[in-house]
Design an enzyme around this catalytic site. Sequence first.
Site, short mmCIF file in Angstrom:
data_model
loop_
_atom_site.label_atom_id
_atom_site.label_comp_id
_atom_site.label_asym_id
_atom_site.label_seq_id
_atom_site.Cartn_x
_atom_site.Cartn_y
_atom_site.Cartn_z
N LYS A 26 -0.92 -3.41 -9.37
CA LYS A 26 -1.03 -4.59 -10.20
C LYS A 26 -1.25 -6.06 -9.38
CE LYS A 26 1.54 -2.84 -14.01
NZ LYS A 26 2.45 -2.87 -14.97
N ASP A 54 -3.65 -6.85 -7.89
CA ASP A 54 -5.08 -7.01 -8.18
C ASP A 54 -5.21 -6.69 -9.52
OD1 ASP A 54 -6.56 -7.74 -5.42
OD2 ASP A 54 -5.06 -6.13 -5.13
N HIS A 58 0.90 -1.22 -0.20
CA HIS A 58 0.18 -0.17 -0.12
C HIS A 58 0.76 1.36 -0.16
CE1 HIS A 58 -2.90 -2.87 1.95
NE2 HIS A 58 -3.48 -2.47 1.33
P1 AMP Z 1 -6.35 -3.81 -0.39
O1 AMP Z 1 -6.32 -3.01 0.79
O2 AMP Z 1 -6.16 -5.28 -0.61
O3 AMP Z 1 -7.92 -3.46 -1.00
O4 AMP Z 1 -5.40 -3.08 -1.56
C1 AMP Z 1 -5.46 -1.64 -1.78
C2 AMP Z 1 -4.80 -1.47 -2.86
O5 AMP Z 1 -3.34 -1.84 -2.69
C3 AMP Z 1 -5.00 -2.19 -4.18
O6 AMP Z 1 -4.90 -1.31 -5.45
C4 AMP Z 1 -3.96 -3.39 -4.32
O7 AMP Z 1 -3.67 -3.93 -5.38
C5 AMP Z 1 -2.95 -2.66 -3.65
N1 AMP Z 1 -1.94 -3.59 -3.18
C6 AMP Z 1 -2.12 -4.63 -2.34
N2 AMP Z 1 -1.22 -5.64 -2.16
C7 AMP Z 1 -0.16 -5.07 -2.91
C8 AMP Z 1 1.15 -5.28 -3.10
N3 AMP Z 1 1.58 -6.40 -2.51
N4 AMP Z 1 1.71 -4.76 -4.15
C9 AMP Z 1 1.32 -3.65 -4.71
N5 AMP Z 1 0.10 -3.11 -4.46
C10 AMP Z 1 -0.63 -3.88 -3.62
#
Ligand code: AMP
Length: 312
Positions: A180, A182, A42
């Site tokens: 990326k 997701d 994040h």
């Molecule tokens: P989430 O809190 O899981 O909904 O993720 C929020 C944002 O962080 C989304 O755009 C995810 O794709 C991104 N994100 C989550 N894990 C990673 C990671 N390991 N590397 C890069 N971006 C991430």
Amino acid sequence: MAAKDPLVITGKDEMRKWSRQMRSQGKTIGLVPTMGYLHQGHLSLIQQAHKHCHLIVVSIYVNPGQFSPSEDLSTYPSDFHGDMLKLKSVPGGVDVVFCPKNLYDYSNGSDEKQKNENLGGGGVVSCVEEKGNGHETWVRVERLEKGLCGKSRPVFFRGVATIVTKLFHIVEPDVAVFGKKDYQQWRIIQRMVRDLDFAIEIVGSEIMRDGDGLALSSRNVHLSAEEREKALSISRSLLKAKSAAKDGQVKCRELKDSAILTITQAGGRIDYAEIVDQESLEAVEEISSPVVFCVAAWFGKVRLIDNMEINI
Ligand code: AMP
């Protein structure tokens, strides 16, 4: 390095007011939507947003609209205070943390009244009711939402597209950054923004991994040490496929079978393993243009996703 303390905003009206005020002063705003329990992945999105905008808004909101009743909404991890500490330490800082309690609440509760209930960020509220006066408008990106994660999570992407639309209308950012990690979500949001003429630039940011290759995820906290070790089979099998493709193995069936075998032998249960075109997300049989190898697999009760772009 201590950066500034972000302003915490919980109400939609207050959020929009702040944004409009800043934009009237000529500032550009970058939005990083998250569900909290932040990690370095994040934080890397925030650093990416700094390259594009003057001011950064990070939203923390666990969206009930993207979980089906059988999914892990109630056990989704949260740690608002830990998140705030991490956000304070990001180089360049964060200007606003937007953490609404319930984005599907259309009662006329004033921002002030809601603020008392909101702070703390924990405690997920699900009030998506598709009856009576409840929320009933959904954004669907019809073809892109169907494959990959959409197969086993049929309401997931309509929930994502809808909440991102709501966040875009509330925050009114110039740029929004998505990971990326997701991949399908990133492509769906890009397509939605194009199709619906949102004046927002969508930036895709690279996957952040632990030193051993495991893609960072808020859900990793639910893995036992043993499951975590087994889960490394996902990134290893993706790397192996990428290197085999570079060495001339372009037949997707072979690449997929090998990855499925590696993950299954490690104790994972495959949800899907697909090699798809990077834009259309259509399955390909032979690699002749840029593709992405996407995998979802269960380790114990934890469903992990990962992917790797293959550009040969
Ligand atoms: P989430 O809190 O899981 O909904 O993720 C929020 C944002 O962080 C989304 O755009 C995810 O794709 C991104 N994100 C989550 N894990 C990673 C990671 N390991 N590397 C890069 N971006 C991430």
